[in-house]
Design a protein around this motif. Structure first.
Motif, PDB file in Angstrom:
ATOM      1  N   ARG A 352      81.157 -11.880  56.309  1.00  0.00           N
ATOM      2  CA  ARG A 352      80.820 -11.885  57.733  1.00  0.00           C
ATOM      3  C   ARG A 352      80.741 -10.452  58.233  1.00  0.00           C
ATOM      4  O   ARG A 352      81.147  -9.507  57.555  1.00  0.00           O
ATOM      5  N   ASP A 353      80.210 -10.310  59.459  1.00  0.00           N
ATOM      6  CA  ASP A 353      80.105  -8.992  60.060  1.00  0.00           C
ATOM      7  C   ASP A 353      81.459  -8.531  60.601  1.00  0.00           C
ATOM      8  O   ASP A 353      82.359  -9.334  60.859  1.00  0.00           O
ATOM      9  N   PHE A 354      81.565  -7.238  60.774  1.00  0.00           N
ATOM     10  CA  PHE A 354      82.740  -6.652  61.399  1.00  0.00           C
ATOM     11  C   PHE A 354      82.759  -7.012  62.872  1.00  0.00           C
ATOM     12  O   PHE A 354      81.756  -6.883  63.568  1.00  0.00           O
ATOM     13  N   ASN A 355      83.905  -7.493  63.349  1.00  0.00           N
ATOM     14  CA  ASN A 355      84.054  -7.834  64.760  1.00  0.00           C
ATOM     15  C   ASN A 355      84.642  -6.646  65.494  1.00  0.00           C
ATOM     16  O   ASN A 355      85.769  -6.225  65.244  1.00  0.00           O
ATOM     17  N   LEU A 356      83.863  -6.130  66.430  1.00  0.00           N
ATOM     18  CA  LEU A 356      84.240  -4.904  67.127  1.00  0.00           C
ATOM     19  C   LEU A 356      85.518  -5.070  67.940  1.00  0.00           C
ATOM     20  O   LEU A 356      86.222  -4.088  68.205  1.00  0.00           O
ATOM     21  N   VAL A 357      85.861  -6.294  68.305  1.00  0.00           N
ATOM     22  CA  VAL A 357      87.036  -6.539  69.122  1.00  0.00           C
ATOM     23  C   VAL A 357      88.255  -6.875  68.269  1.00  0.00           C
ATOM     24  O   VAL A 357      89.364  -6.401  68.531  1.00  0.00           O
ATOM     25  N   LEU A 358      88.065  -7.649  67.207  1.00  0.00           N
ATOM     26  CA  LEU A 358      89.198  -8.265  66.512  1.00  0.00           C
ATOM     27  C   LEU A 358      89.600  -7.635  65.199  1.00  0.00           C
ATOM     28  O   LEU A 358      90.750  -7.815  64.764  1.00  0.00           O
ATOM     29  N   ASP A 359      88.718  -6.930  64.547  1.00  0.00           N
ATOM     30  CA  ASP A 359      88.940  -6.616  63.129  1.00  0.00           C
ATOM     31  C   ASP A 359      89.547  -5.253  62.842  1.00  0.00           C
ATOM     32  O   ASP A 359      89.683  -4.877  61.675  1.00  0.00           O
ATOM     33  N   TRP A 360      89.913  -4.495  63.860  1.00  0.00           N
ATOM     34  CA  TRP A 360      90.477  -3.175  63.583  1.00  0.00           C
ATOM     35  C   TRP A 360      91.787  -3.280  62.811  1.00  0.00           C
ATOM     36  O   TRP A 360      92.109  -2.437  61.982  1.00  0.00           O
ATOM     37  N   GLY A 361      92.554  -4.318  63.084  1.00  0.00           N
ATOM     38  CA  GLY A 361      93.822  -4.484  62.383  1.00  0.00           C
ATOM     39  C   GLY A 361      93.655  -4.739  60.897  1.00  0.00           C
ATOM     40  O   GLY A 361      94.562  -4.442  60.103  1.00  0.00           O
ATOM     41  N   LEU A 362      92.498  -5.268  60.503  1.00  0.00           N
ATOM     42  CA  LEU A 362      92.268  -5.540  59.084  1.00  0.00           C
ATOM     43  C   LEU A 362      92.105  -4.254  58.277  1.00  0.00           C
ATOM     44  O   LEU A 362      92.275  -4.271  57.054  1.00  0.00           O
ATOM     45  N   LEU A 363      91.766  -3.157  58.945  1.00  0.00           N
ATOM     46  CA  LEU A 363      91.640  -1.889  58.227  1.00  0.00           C
ATOM     47  C   LEU A 363      92.993  -1.450  57.666  1.00  0.00           C
ATOM     48  O   LEU A 363      93.076  -0.866  56.584  1.00  0.00           O
ATOM     49  N   ASN A 364      94.059  -1.748  58.397  1.00  0.00           N
ATOM     50  CA  ASN A 364      95.396  -1.446  57.899  1.00  0.00           C
ATOM     51  C   ASN A 364      95.732  -2.314  56.691  1.00  0.00           C
ATOM     52  O   ASN A 364      96.349  -1.845  55.727  1.00  0.00           O
ATOM     53  N   ASP A 365      95.306  -3.576  56.727  1.00  0.00           N
ATOM     54  CA  ASP A 365      95.510  -4.450  55.572  1.00  0.00           C
ATOM     55  C   ASP A 365      94.722  -3.948  54.361  1.00  0.00           C
ATOM     56  O   ASP A 365      95.195  -4.058  53.224  1.00  0.00           O
ATOM     57  N   ALA A 366      93.543  -3.411  54.618  1.00  0.00           N
ATOM     58  CA  ALA A 366      92.743  -2.863  53.519  1.00  0.00           C
ATOM     59  C   ALA A 366      93.445  -1.682  52.871  1.00  0.00           C
ATOM     60  O   ALA A 366      93.442  -1.530  51.638  1.00  0.00           O
ATOM     61  N   GLN A 367      94.073  -0.826  53.693  1.00  0.00           N
ATOM     62  CA  GLN A 367      94.807   0.302  53.126  1.00  0.00           C
ATOM     63  C   GLN A 367      96.004  -0.187  52.309  1.00  0.00           C
ATOM     64  O   GLN A 367      96.300   0.354  51.238  1.00  0.00           O
ATOM     65  N   SER A 368      96.699  -1.212  52.805  1.00  0.00           N
ATOM     66  CA  SER A 368      97.829  -1.760  52.057  1.00  0.00           C
ATOM     67  C   SER A 368      97.371  -2.340  50.725  1.00  0.00           C
ATOM     68  O   SER A 368      98.049  -2.192  49.699  1.00  0.00           O
ATOM     69  N   TYR A 369      96.226  -2.983  50.749  1.00  0.00           N
ATOM     70  CA  TYR A 369      95.674  -3.531  49.500  1.00  0.00           C
ATOM     71  C   TYR A 369      95.382  -2.410  48.491  1.00  0.00           C
ATOM     72  O   TYR A 369      95.693  -2.527  47.306  1.00  0.00           O
ATOM     73  N   LEU A 370      94.786  -1.317  48.984  1.00  0.00           N
ATOM     74  CA  LEU A 370      94.510  -0.191  48.099  1.00  0.00           C
ATOM     75  C   LEU A 370      95.795   0.413  47.542  1.00  0.00           C
ATOM     76  O   LEU A 370      95.868   0.797  46.377  1.00  0.00           O
ATOM     77  N   ALA A 371      96.820   0.501  48.379  1.00  0.00           N
ATOM     78  CA  ALA A 371      98.094   1.055  47.929  1.00  0.00           C
ATOM     79  C   ALA A 371      98.700   0.189  46.827  1.00  0.00           C
ATOM     80  O   ALA A 371      99.231   0.703  45.832  1.00  0.00           O
ATOM     81  N   ASP A 372      98.631  -1.120  46.997  1.00  0.00           N
ATOM     82  CA  ASP A 372      99.186  -2.016  45.988  1.00  0.00           C
ATOM     83  C   ASP A 372      98.343  -2.053  44.722  1.00  0.00           C
ATOM     84  O   ASP A 372      98.854  -2.296  43.630  1.00  0.00           O
ATOM     85  N   THR A 373      97.048  -1.801  44.879  1.00  0.00           N
ATOM     86  CA  THR A 373      96.135  -1.920  43.737  1.00  0.00           C
ATOM     87  C   THR A 373      95.983  -0.614  42.976  1.00  0.00           C
ATOM     88  O   THR A 373      96.075  -0.586  41.741  1.00  0.00           O
ATOM     89  N   LEU A 374      95.732   0.470  43.702  1.00  0.00           N
ATOM     90  CA  LEU A 374      95.419   1.753  43.067  1.00  0.00           C
ATOM     91  C   LEU A 374      96.484   2.815  43.280  1.00  0.00           C
ATOM     92  O   LEU A 374      96.329   3.930  42.782  1.00  0.00           O
ATOM     93  N   GLY A 375      97.524   2.513  44.045  1.00  0.00           N
ATOM     94  CA  GLY A 375      98.589   3.480  44.261  1.00  0.00           C
ATOM     95  C   GLY A 375      98.569   4.055  45.671  1.00  0.00           C
ATOM     96  O   GLY A 375      97.521   4.135  46.316  1.00  0.00           O
ATOM     97  N   GLY A 376      99.753   4.490  46.131  1.00  0.00           N
ATOM     98  CA  GLY A 376      99.882   5.007  47.482  1.00  0.00           C
ATOM     99  C   GLY A 376      99.094   6.272  47.729  1.00  0.00           C
ATOM    100  O   GLY A 376      98.492   6.446  48.796  1.00  0.00           O
ATOM    101  N   THR A 377      99.077   7.173  46.743  1.00  0.00           N
ATOM    102  CA  THR A 377      98.342   8.436  46.910  1.00  0.00           C
ATOM    103  C   THR A 377      96.860   8.184  47.099  1.00  0.00           C
ATOM    104  O   THR A 377      96.206   8.773  47.978  1.00  0.00           O
ATOM    105  N   THR A 378      96.320   7.287  46.283  1.00  0.00           N
ATOM    106  CA  THR A 378      94.909   6.955  46.402  1.00  0.00           C
ATOM    107  C   THR A 378      94.607   6.322  47.748  1.00  0.00           C
ATOM    108  O   THR A 378      93.575   6.615  48.375  1.00  0.00           O
TER     109      THR A 378
END
Length: 807
Positions: A352-378
């Motif tokens: 789906r498309d990015f929701n300009l009102v609702l989806d900003w919080g998901l960017l933090n979840d994306a960073q957490s996913y990267l930290a768990d997957t590729l490491g905190g430094t990455t």
């Protein structure tokens, strides 16, 4: 002896001087020059072009008086009584030439007037210290005759200057100025000597002038030299605390800015390159699509109508409003570019498309996913990189738009004509429907995108109020506790979600063979243990991620497809399927959430008496990418902590399995159930597994590893049921959403499989009317329901009575 005044004529060498006399200033440089005589000299003498003047007695060269000679113009003794003033002589005493004002040919210069340090004379370009002044060339900072504006220094009068040869170039020594003031070969400002004026030949070293050699230097002139040498602050181009070896910051900046003059060819190339890049950036931003599949050449050969309108507006505005509007428009265009890129990413991962009102919080979840997957430094580096990229895109787009607007107004007549032609072409292509490679040539992409975003924001705001009213209505909201699921009383109910378990796992050519074989084998194994299953399809409210939306949609009976709706549901008293069992008072309730690594207030909405998160199950083994523990261990922990305990009531459990979460590397393997211990047995398995970075970059590899992860999760769950299930155990398991498009494919459905497994045949008989497929693998043509319809169908099938609650 009379010397020729024409440029390029050769002078006879001075007796005893091995160097040849340099070329005198050309007649062109002196054409029309008006020279005013100093005190005691003949005034209003005018030297015509190419005129020959009598040479001074004993001097083989023409007599020419240097500009700015360091002697008072009002000297009592004339330089040469009765002689006409020479071309280039100062005329009026006491009026200095302002710094930065070149003394052009034909302009009078007062006798003794100091030429500002480093200021061009004539052609306008300075010449380094000690360098000769050729025909038509400017006089440099140190080489200019009488180049001194310091207080307390007296200019040399006519008597001393009259001794100079008529066309003799003036060097540092003849002018009475120190040969070097800012280092060898450099001007006082720290810049390199400028090149000669066009049309002038190369300059040779100036031989010593016979006249200058024969003329004694007055005491005042030597005093001025010493004063200038002793006072750095008086030197042109230097700060008070600056030494000649260390030019000031201002001088350095001036030197850098002057690179265009030193390298005109490179400057032109850079100008064209930057202009072309600006044009490509702006046009590309205007035409950029928001779908990965649409990134094709035909999308970027269209004619953007917004660019034509923008050009017309820029041409009509004054300078300041034009620059401000261009910068603002460029920044908006850069922001739209960022939104287009976000749409591409969200469509690839969440369908789906990015929701300009609702989806900003998901960017933090994306960073957490990267930290768990590729490491905190990455993850931190990626976050910083994304922020810098966003700022860079917006800034560069704004600068590019301003640059193009500045170029546009250089020739308003030509630009207006071009804008009218482009506008006519756009209207023609739009009206006639011209296309290129199936895409309309006339583009209004930005206008449509702005309308779409505005509409999405408006609909999101309206939806909040409408959905809030929907949550207050509930078909079973007022149903008494004793009328809820009476046909399941005494059963141990387990509701399990398998991460990313979608239709693609069962039907994709790459993944299906392994998954289908596992489903068939596990169906047969369960049948031997006395369990039977029926399976169908549900259409998930989410895709590729945001698993909690799938969980809440299934259990609430509401369509929860965005974060705002999720928050609204969690804050409501709308009856969830798991809470139904708590409301009856006939079940204990528990949640097993290995993916939860922080506080989880949603437990209240789901009616769970107790929740085990990732840190409460005693796991001491390694993480498998995002997954905190293997599914087999989580199920065994559930068995030891809750399911095996003796209790007065049956148990209702909600379990979220995580081993099939992307990026599907490394993947755990089944081990003996009695060997699980604290999970340390998985150390070697995790170390020998694939690296996430190797799988993410390869679509085929991702599909293969995803299929293996589904096989693992299904095997772990069904083996647990086979090992620990009883006659009263009822298992409902399903996927929460399809995997990302890199695995499920473009335009994949949102369907997920769902199965109900039980030993008691009456449990499956209650859903016979659903026409689900026998076994764990639903048939391709099995019924497909919206995920939000499952709660009401399930409650109805097992005897619940409807007592609606109005909103």
């Amino acid at each position: 002896m009379e010397a020729e005044a024409a440029a390029g004529s050769e002078k006879p060498a001075r007796a005893g001087n091995p160097a040849e006399a340099e070329e005198p200033a050309g007649a062109e440089a002196l054409a029309g020059a008006e020279v005013l005589a100093g005190a005691g000299e003949l005034a209003d003498a005018e030297v015509p072009t190419g005129s020959e003047e009598p040479a001074r007695a004993g001097n083989p060269a023409e007599a020419e008086k240097p500009a700015g000679a360091e002697k008072p113009a009002g000297a009592e003794e004339p330089a040469n009584p009765g002689q006409q003033a020479k071309a280039g002589e100062p005329a009026e005493a006491g009026e200095p030439v302002g710094a930065g004002e070149p003394v052009g040919a034909g302009e009078p210069v007062g006798a003794g007037e100091p030429v500002g340090a480093g200021e061009p004379v004539g052609a306008g370009e300075p010449v380094g210290a000690g360098e000769p002044v050729g025909a038509g060339e400017p006089v440099g900072a140190e080489g200019a005759a009488g180049a001194e504006g310091a207080e307390g220094r007296e200019p040399v009068g006519a008597e001393e200057t009259a001794t100079a040869a008529a066309a003799e170039p003036v060097g540092a020594e003849e002018a009475g100025v120190p040969e070097k003031s800012a280092g060898d070969g450099e001007t006082a400002a720290g810049e390199e000597p400028a090149e000669s004026a066009p049309g002038v030949g190369s300059v040779k070293e100036v031989p010593e002038s016979p006249a200058a050699a024969d003329t004694p230097v007055p005491e005042t002139e030597g005093a001025v030299e010493r004063s200038a040498a002793d006072s750095p602050s008086e030197q042109p181009g230097h700060a008070d605390d600056e030494s000649p070896e260390h030019p000031s910051l201002k001088a350095r900046v001036a030197y850098v800015r002057a690179w265009r003059g030193r390298h005109p060819g490179v400057a032109r190339g850079v100008w064209w390159a930057v202009t072309l890049l600006s044009l490509v950036l702006v046009i590309g931003a205007l035409l950029l699509p928001n779908r990965m599949a649409a990134l094709q050449v035909n999308r970027f050969v269209r004619l953007p109508g917004e660019a034509i309108i923008g050009a017309a507006v820029m041409l009509a505005l004054p300078r300041r409003p034009r620059i401000a509007l261009a910068a603002l428009g460029g920044a908006v265009l850069g922001a739209l570019t960022v939104l287009n890129l976000l749409d591409i990413g969200f469509m690839e991962y969440l369908g789906r498309d990015f929701n300009l009102v609702l989806d900003w919080g998901l960017l933090n979840d994306a960073q957490s996913y990267l930290a768990d997957t590729l490491g905190g430094t990455t993850a931190v580096a990626a976050a910083i990189g994304v922020v810098l990229l966003v700022v860079l895109v917006i800034t560069v787009t704004a600068l590019a738009t301003v640059r193009l607007s500045n170029i546009l107004v250089r020739d308003t007549r030509m630009a207006t004509r071009g804008t009218l032609i482009a506008g006519t072409a756009w209207i023609t292509c739009s009206v006639l429907g011209f296309q290129y490679a199936g895409i309309p040539v006339a583009s209004d992409r930005v206008a449509n995108r702005l309308q779409s975003e505005a509409r999405q924001v408006r609909d999101t705001i309206r939806d909040e109020a409408a959905f809030g009213k929907e949550t207050r209505s509930d078909t079973f909201g007022n149903t008494p506790a004793d009328q809820l699921v009476p046909d399941l009383r005494g059963k141990d109910m387990i509701f399990t979600f398998i991460e990313s378990y979608g239709r693609s796992a069962i039907e994709d050519p790459i993944m299906a063979p392994g998954v289908d074989a596992t489903l068939q084998a596990r169906t047969e194994a369960l049948a031997k243990a006395g369990f039977h299953a029926k399976s169908g399809w549900l259409t998930s409210a989410t895709y590729g991620g945001s698993s909690w939306l799938g969980h809440s949609t299934t259990l609430s009976g509401l369509w929860v497809d965005n974060q705002q709706r999720y928050r609204t549901v969690m804050a409501s008293d709308h009856l969830s399927l798991t809470k139904v069992f708590k409301k009856t008072g006939a079940w204990d309730t528990v949640g097993v959430m290995p993916g939860v690594q922080k506080g989880w207030p949603e437990a209240k909405y789901y009616g769970l008496d107790k929740v085990y998160n990732a840190f409460q199950m005693g796991y001491q083994g390694p993480k498998f990418s995002w997954s905190t523990m293997p599914d087999q261990y989580a199920l065994e922990a559930f068995q030891q902590l809750e399911h095996s305990k003796e209790r007065d009531k049956p148990l209702m459990s909600e379990i979220i399995l995580t081993s099939s979460h992307q990026p599907w590397a490394p993947i755990p393997k089944m081990v003996g159930w009695d060997e699980l211990g604290d999970g340390s047995i998985f150390d070697g398995i995790e170390a020998a597994g694939n690296k996430a970075s190797d799988v993410i970059a390869d679509s085929t590899k991702s599909k293969e590893e995803y299929g293996k992860s589904i096989q693992y999760s299904v095997t772990a769950l069904t083996e647990w049921l086979e090992r620990y299930g009883s006659d009263d155990t009822v298992l409902v398991f399903l996927g929460d959403h399809q995997p990302i498009s890199r695995v499920s494919g473009q335009n994949a459905s949102r369907d997920v499989p769902i199965s109900i497994v039980a030993k008691d045949p009456k449990v499956l008989d209650k859903i016979a009317s659903w026409n689900w497929t026998d076994g764990l693998r639903p048939a391709h043509n099995a019924p497909v329901w919206k995920m939000s319809s499952f709660r009401d169908r399930f409650l109805t099938a097992y005897g619940s009575t409807k007592h609606p609650k109005k909103g």
